[in-house]
Design an enzyme around this catalytic site. Structure first.
Site, PDB file in Angstrom:
ATOM      1  CB  ILE A 162      36.285 -26.052  70.061  1.00 25.88           C
ATOM      2  CG1 ILE A 162      36.947 -27.382  69.704  1.00 25.88           C
ATOM      3  CG2 ILE A 162      35.493 -25.513  68.874  1.00 25.88           C
ATOM      4  CD1 ILE A 162      35.987 -28.451  69.204  1.00 25.88           C
ATOM      5  N   PRO A 163      37.351 -22.589  70.416  1.00 21.27           N
ATOM      6  CG  PRO A 163      38.734 -21.029  69.357  1.00 21.27           C
ATOM      7  CD  PRO A 163      38.375 -22.495  69.379  1.00 21.27           C
ATOM      8  CB  CYS A 164      32.194 -21.539  71.004  1.00 25.17           C
ATOM      9  SG  CYS A 164      32.178 -22.075  72.708  1.00 25.17           S
ATOM     10  CG  HIS A 165      36.153 -17.907  74.173  1.00 22.98           C
ATOM     11  ND1 HIS A 165      36.661 -19.196  74.088  1.00 22.98           N
ATOM     12  CD2 HIS A 165      37.226 -17.086  74.053  1.00 22.98           C
ATOM     13  CE1 HIS A 165      37.979 -19.139  73.960  1.00 22.98           C
ATOM     14  NE2 HIS A 165      38.356 -17.875  73.920  1.00 22.98           N
ATOM     15  NE  ARG A 166      40.224 -17.426  70.775  1.00 24.50           N
ATOM     16  CZ  ARG A 166      41.139 -18.374  70.591  1.00 24.50           C
ATOM     17  NH1 ARG A 166      41.274 -18.936  69.410  1.00 24.50           N
ATOM     18  NH2 ARG A 166      41.913 -18.753  71.591  1.00 24.50           N
TER      19      ARG A 166
END
Ligand SMILES: [Zn+2]
Length: 383
Positions: free
Chosen positions: A347-351
Site C-alpha cells: 500500500i504505497p504510502c511512500h508515493r
C-alpha cells in the site's frame, strides 16, 4: 526531519558524528537498540572478508566516501579511515554511497548464511530448544545471534524459539492432536507446564485455541533493511521495517484488530508477498496481487484504498489525496491515516509527498522513502 534529510546531499561532520560507532554505542546503551560489536572485532571481521558479519554491521571509508559490507572483496581499508554503522540507512544518512563491488544495498531476500544454517538446524531439531551455550558448537556466536534476532524479529533468540515452538504446537492442535501429546512433542514434561506456557503466549488455553488461527510473521532481507511480513490464513495484513521503534505498538494494534496471536512462521501469503517484493526490489515488478486485509475506520480505509490506486513511479500531494477521498482540505487527517498504514510498500504510502515537492514524512525513515521513489523512477512503469 527535513534538515537531517538535506544532509544526505551535503553531509556535515556533526551528522556523521551522530551516526558513528561511538554514538550508536552510546545510543545502544541508552535504549537497547542498534548496538555494534566491539570495534576491534569489526576490524578483524572486515580484514578477513568475513561474510558471517554481513548484515551485522557496515563499514564506511572516509577517504572514498563509500560504504561496504564486511565481506567486500576490495582491498581492506586502513582502520583509521573506517567508520562503522549498524544499518545501510545510517551510512547513507551520514553521506556515504554504496560500494559498486559488494553492493551493500542488494540482497536476494535470504538471511545471512549463518542464520539460514541456524534456522535449518531448528527445523531438524523439532521440539528441542537450543541454549545459548549450544550455539558455539554450530560456529555461531551467541552474542551475534541475540543481536540479530532482536533486530530482525524484535525478540531474543530464546524468545524466538519459544514463540516458534508454540506456533508448531498450535498447528498440531489444529490438526486434532491431543493437548498432552502436543505438549510432550514440544519438550514439556508436564501437561500443566505446557498449558501455562501456551496461555502466556496466546492468551488462551490450548483447548480454546484449537479454533483460533494466528498471524504468522517472517522477515525478508531487502535493500532497505529487513522487512517483517505478516499474514492471516486469508490475506497479508502486515509489512513493516523490522527496525521501527514503534513495532511493539504496531503489534499491539495488529493483535487487537485481528484478535489473534502473532507467531513466527510462514504461509502461502507471506511466501507470495516475499517473492513479489524481491521482484519489486530487482526492478521487475510494478504491482502486487497478494490479497490484503487492512481493517481500520471508514476514513482510514478510504485513504488506504486511494493509496493503492496511485500508479507505480508516480507521486501525489497530501492535498490531492484529501481530494481523492472527498475530504478537500483534510491533508492533516489523510497524513495521519497515511502514517498508520500497516502494509508498507504494497500500500504505497511512500508515493505521497509535500506539495512543494519535498518528501514529507515517512515512518520508516526518509532515506527509505527516497530509496523507493528512486527505485520506481529508475524502472519506469510499463506503457
Ligand atoms: Zn565494497
Amino acid at each position: 526531519m527535513v534538515s537531517v534529510w538535506r544532509c544526505v546531499h551535503c553531509p556535515r561532520s556533526d551528522i556523521r558524528a551522530q551516526n558513528s560507532v561511538e554514538a550508536s554505542q552510546r545510543r545502544g546503551y541508552a535504549d537497547g537498540m542498534s548496538t555494534l560489536p566491539p570495534k576491534l572485532e569489526m576490524q578483524r571481521a572486515y580484514q578477513r572478508n568475513d561474510a558471517s558479519y554481513d548484515g551485522v554491521f557496515f563499514l564506511a571509508v572516509r577517504t572514498t566516501g563509500i560504504f561496504c559490507r564486511p565481506s567486500c572483496p576490495a582491498r581492506p581499508p586502513l582502520p583509521h579511515n573506517v567508520e562503522y554503522f549498524a544499518t545501510p540507512g545510517d551510512a547513507i544518512m551520514a553521506g556515504y554511497r554504496p560500494c559498486k563491488r559488494c553492493r551493500p544495498l542488494n540482497t536476494d531476500g535470504r538471511p545471512p548464511a549463518w542464520v539460514g544454517r541456524l534456522l535449518r538446524h531448528l527445523d531438524e531439531q523439532q521440539g528441542r530448544r537450543l541454549r545459548d551455550c549450544d550455539l558455539p558448537t554450530l560456529n555461531i556466536d551467541p552474542y551475534r545471534a541475540r543481536r540479530y534476532f532482536k533486530e530482525h524479529y524484535g525478540m531474543t533468540f530464546q524468545a524466538y524459539q519459544r514463540a516458534r515452538q508454540m506456533g508448531d504446537a498450535l498447528t498440531q492442535l489444529h490438526a486434532g492432536d491431543a493437548t498432552t501429546s502436543v505438549g510432550l512433542a514440544q519438550g514439556y514434561s508436564s501437561d500443566s507446564g505446557f498449558r501455562e506456557a501456551f496461555q502466556r503466549i496466546f492468551g488462551q488455553t490450548p483447548g480454546r485455541a484449537r479454533q483460533a488461527s494466528c498471524i504468522v510473521t517472517r522477515t525478508l532481507e531487502s535493500p532497505v533493511g529487513p522487512l517483517l511480513v505478516g499474514a492471516t490464513d486469508s490475506a497479508l495484513c502486515f509489512l513493516e521495517f523490522a527496525d521501527r521503534r514503534a513495532l511493539d505498538t504496531q503489534f499491539k494494534t495488529l493483535r487487537r484488530c485481528f484478535d489473534r496471536p502473532i507467531i513466527p512462521g510462514e504461509n502461502k501469503h507471506t511466501t507470495t508477498a516475499c517473492r513479489q517484493l524481491s521482484e519489486y526490489f530487482a526492478g521487475r515488478r510494478q504491482s502486487f496481487d497478494v490479497p490484503l486485509d487492512y481493517p481500520g475506520t471508514e476514513f482510514q480505509h478510504a485513504v488506504w484504498s486511494a493509496l493503492r490506486r496511485i500508479p507505480y513511479g508516480r507521486t501525489i500531494s497530501y492535498e490531492e489525496l484529501a481530494r481523492r477521498v472527498k475530504r478537500p482540505g483534510a491533508q492533516r487527517a489523510v497524513g495521519s491515516a497515511n502514517g498508520r498504514n500497516r502494509i508498507a510498500i504494497i500500500i504505497p504510502c511512500h508515493r505521497v509527498v509535500n506539495k512543494s515537492g519535498q518528501l514529507g514524512g515517512y515512518g520508516g525513515g526518509l532515506w527509505r522513502k527516497q530509496f523507493l521513489l528512486d527505485l520506481e523512477h529508475r524502472t519506469p512503469a510499463c506503457r
